[in-house]
Design an enzyme around this catalytic site. Structure first.
Site: not given
Ligand code: IVH
Length: 666
Positions: A422, A135, A112, A114, A35, A116, A407, A310, A223, A427
């Site tokens: 300490c 964003r 999907e 969510k 590479y 973090d 101590c 959540k 996504y 000790c």
């Molecule tokens: S869709 C309206 N898909 O969650 C659609 N968001 O509160 C919004 N996030 O700003 C985006 N996983 O940072 C979507 N599978 C997922 C996500 C996702 C995490 C976060 C993203 C977004 C926030 C929305």
């Protein structure tokens, strides 16, 4: 098309394909060397033919100049946020609202993870990645195109006639283990620690110097897809289009028929959550049909066609019964909250570290307080908040201790540090701590010699320090005679002690417990100095000069070896037969022209990557340093060398070119 151009196109194709296989499919088809060679060749050809450089060339992932500030980008279509739900009833309500709004039409959901991390938007024009933006507030974000381009799983160009002018959105994140590693490196360099993977990813994307960004392992899951030329029908199909266009798409995304399917998905994901290599905080549920998404529309900043489920916060309220003080092996006094035991994500928690007294003051944590505790990054529990309204009337702030709880020695607080120490090397808590550190798995790995046995051995005068462990075999019979120890377990321990003599030199450096020296630094030191003899004689500047090692580490090494007590300890270990040198196979093949010489690399090298050049220097017994000083023997100057070259000239340091360097290698 000239030959150069043909070859350039071919090289780019090969490199981008290798990136895709490595980063997106996790099945590389080239090794690092192959590479690197392709990349070098491409860089060289582009340098010779500057007019052929295009923005989608893999050489353009990292640009030279740090950005002064980020431009503002207005999102063409606002980036919405999701409304949250915390229990399944909320999801049922959501489903009801959807059903009512869609009348009698049937609908499906896509579930999907969510992620973090942080949301970003990628704009492709005529197939070319032209913009990467954060964003921001949903309407306007920062233009972080140059930082985004360093993420090798993101295509710089997409090959499709149908999808040329598109916007792709996704979540940028850092994996859990990479987060831990980055923080270890931050610690080694004496820099600020990140609090979680999300902050690390966010902080990284906002760095001005994209070379640093490139060195951090950022990942993305996409996504969202929007095609300027229209024609998109279903979210689930969009995900597979994204995958075909070579964007990373998470493998857990799933289409389900109804809200029961959603629930099943949520339960399944919650069960595997802790085992995922990245952090998630829930599940996102989206209506699959784009037409139905439009019918549903949005309210405020949130779409009515999607919702976040959540996971329950891994958080509980409990009471601090008392605050105790722990004395570490280097004398650090750590306050610990002794909690009313609570069950939190899989285990019972009865203690939480309060880190230091600044932290106690900042959060105003007191004994008998009700507090929220949380499991950070799924590992160590921490106190996040005091519930002030429940504080007992007669509560008083927790005082900073003046004397060591073990101590009784008067405690000290170095001015530039947050910790209280300490200062008594003898000790009992420090002695015990040093021995426990010495025998732990990542150090000398002496199995069976746990904390309680160590304290019995100390109490009975069998050992006074970690080096005495190696004399235990002479006291086998007495050892066995101590109450509770069986012949077999004693013999197992004695065997583990003998076996530990085979541990490599870097493990020994780590085990002897020099302040600030972690495993990584121990490895660097072992490789660099090759023997305890050399390490113990090194000066602060010499150590500080090692790439990735900072002044506080250098000082603590010099302080350690200056101390008579350390000399006695290391003397005993050497006599016991521990490895005080690198193994033959790890030793550099000394070349006279390199041995002991200090090199500084500057400018752009053409024939070697910087890593390769440094590797060669070390292999032949030299070392490379980041800055030019009187102690520098050679400055290897590539193209466009700047201030380091000037400094070398000023100091009269010998300057060599790449071909001189090659000569030396022969
Ligand atoms: S869709 C309206 N898909 O969650 C659609 N968001 O509160 C919004 N996030 O700003 C985006 N996983 O940072 C979507 N599978 C997922 C996500 C996702 C995490 C976060 C993203 C977004 C926030 C929305």
């Amino acid at each position: 098309m000239g030959n150069a151009e043909k070859r350039i196109i071919e090289l780019r194709e090969k490199i981008l394909d290798a990136d895709y296989k490595y980063y997106n499919l996790a099945s590389p088809d080239l090794d690092d060397y192959e590479y690197d060679m392709l990349m070098k060749e491409l860089e060289k050809l582009e340098k010779e033919n500057p007019s052929l450089v295009t923005p989608d060339s893999p050489t353009q992932r990292v640009s030279g100049k740090p950005a002064k500030k980020f431009e503002v980008v207005t999102h063409k279509v606002p980036m919405l946020s999701l409304s949250n739900s915390y229990n399944f009833d909320d999801l049922l309500d959501f489903d009801k609202r959807v059903r009512t709004a869609l009348g009698e039409r049937s609908y499906e959901y896509v579930c999907e993870l969510k992620f973090d991390g942080l949301a970003i938007s990628l704009t492709y024009e005529d197939g070319l990645l032209t913009k990467g933006a954060t964003r921001g507030d949903g309407t306007k974000g920062d233009d972080v195109t140059n930082n985004i381009k360093t993420i090798k799983s993101i295509p710089l160009r997409i090959k499709s006639n149908k999808y040329k002018n598109i916007e792709v959105r996704g979540e940028v994140f850092i994996k859990k283990d990479d987060f831990i590693r980055i923080n270890e490196e931050q610690e080694t360099r004496g820099e600020k620690l990140f609090s979680n993977p999300r902050n690390t990813a966010a902080g990284t994307l906002k760095l001005k110097d994209n070379r640093t960004v490139a060195s951090r392992p950022l990942n993305i899951f996409t996504y969202f897809l929007r095609n300027e030329d229209g024609g998109l029908k279903s979210h689930f199909e969009n995900l597979s289009i994204l995958k075909e266009l070579r964007f990373p798409v998470n493998e857990h995304s799933k289409k389900v028929k109804n809200i029961d399917g959603v629930k099943k998905f949520c339960d399944e994901i919650e069960a595997i959550r802790d085992g995922l290599p990245y952090e998630i905080d829930g599940v996102v549920v989206k209506i699959d049909s784009q037409e139905q998404q439009e019918m549903l529309g949005s309210v405020g900043k949130s779409p009515k066609w999607a919702i976040a489920y959540k996971f329950k916060a891994k958080e509980k309220v409990t009471k601090i019964n008392s605050i105790t003080l722990q004395v570490g092996r280097t004398g650090t006094i750590t306050p610990v909250a002794e909690l009313e035991p609570v069950f939190l994500s899989g285990s019972t928690i009865s203690r939480a570290t309060l880190h230091n007294f600044d932290e106690i003051k900042r959060k105003d944590i007191r004994e008998r307080d009700s507090v929220k505790i949380e499991k950070g990054g799924d590992v160590i529990p921490k106190v996040t908040e005091v519930i002030l309204k429940d504080r007992p009337k007669d509560s008083v702030p927790f005082p900073e201790p003046k004397k060591c709880p073990v101590c009784g020695t008067k405690l000290e607080k170095p001015e530039e540090e947050v910790y209280i120490y300490c200062p008594n090397y003898f000790c009992p808590a420090q002695i015990q701590g040093r021995i426990e550190h010495f025998v732990q798995r990542d150090a000398m790995d002496i199995e069976g010699l746990g904390g309680s046995i160590i304290s019995v051995l100390l109490e009975n005068g069998f050992i006074k320090d970690y080096a005495d462990i190696y004399t235990l075999k002479e006291k086998r019979d007495a050892f066995i005679n101590i109450e509770r120890f069986g012949v077999k377990s004693v013999d197992n321990i004695l065997k583990a002690i003998e076996d530990s003599k085979e541990k490599t030199f870097d493990k020994v450096i780590f085990a002897i417990g020099i302040k600030h020296i972690g495993e990584r630094t121990a490895k660097l030191l072992a490789k660099h100095f090759g023997s305890m003899e050399k390490l113990s004689k090194a000066s602060e500047t010499e150590i500080d000069d090692i790439y990735e090692i900072g002044p506080s580490i250098a000082k603590s090494i010099v302080d350690f070896f200056k101390d008579e007590k350390s000399k006695v300890l290391t003397g005993k270990l050497k006599k016991a037969g521990l490895k005080f040198e690198l193994d033959e196979s790890d030793k550099p093949e000394l070349k006279e022209s390199f041995a002991g010489k200090v090199f500084v690399l500057t400018g752009t090298l053409e024939k070697f990557t910087r890593n390769k050049a440094e590797e060669l220097i070390e292999k032949y017994g030299g070392r490379s340093s980041g800055s030019v000083s009187k102690k520098t023997d050679y400055v290897l100057a590539g193209a466009e060398a700047g201030s380091k070259l000037d400094k070398a000239k000023k100091l009269g340091v010998k300057i060599i070119s790449e071909s001189d360097f090659e000569e030396m290698l022969k």
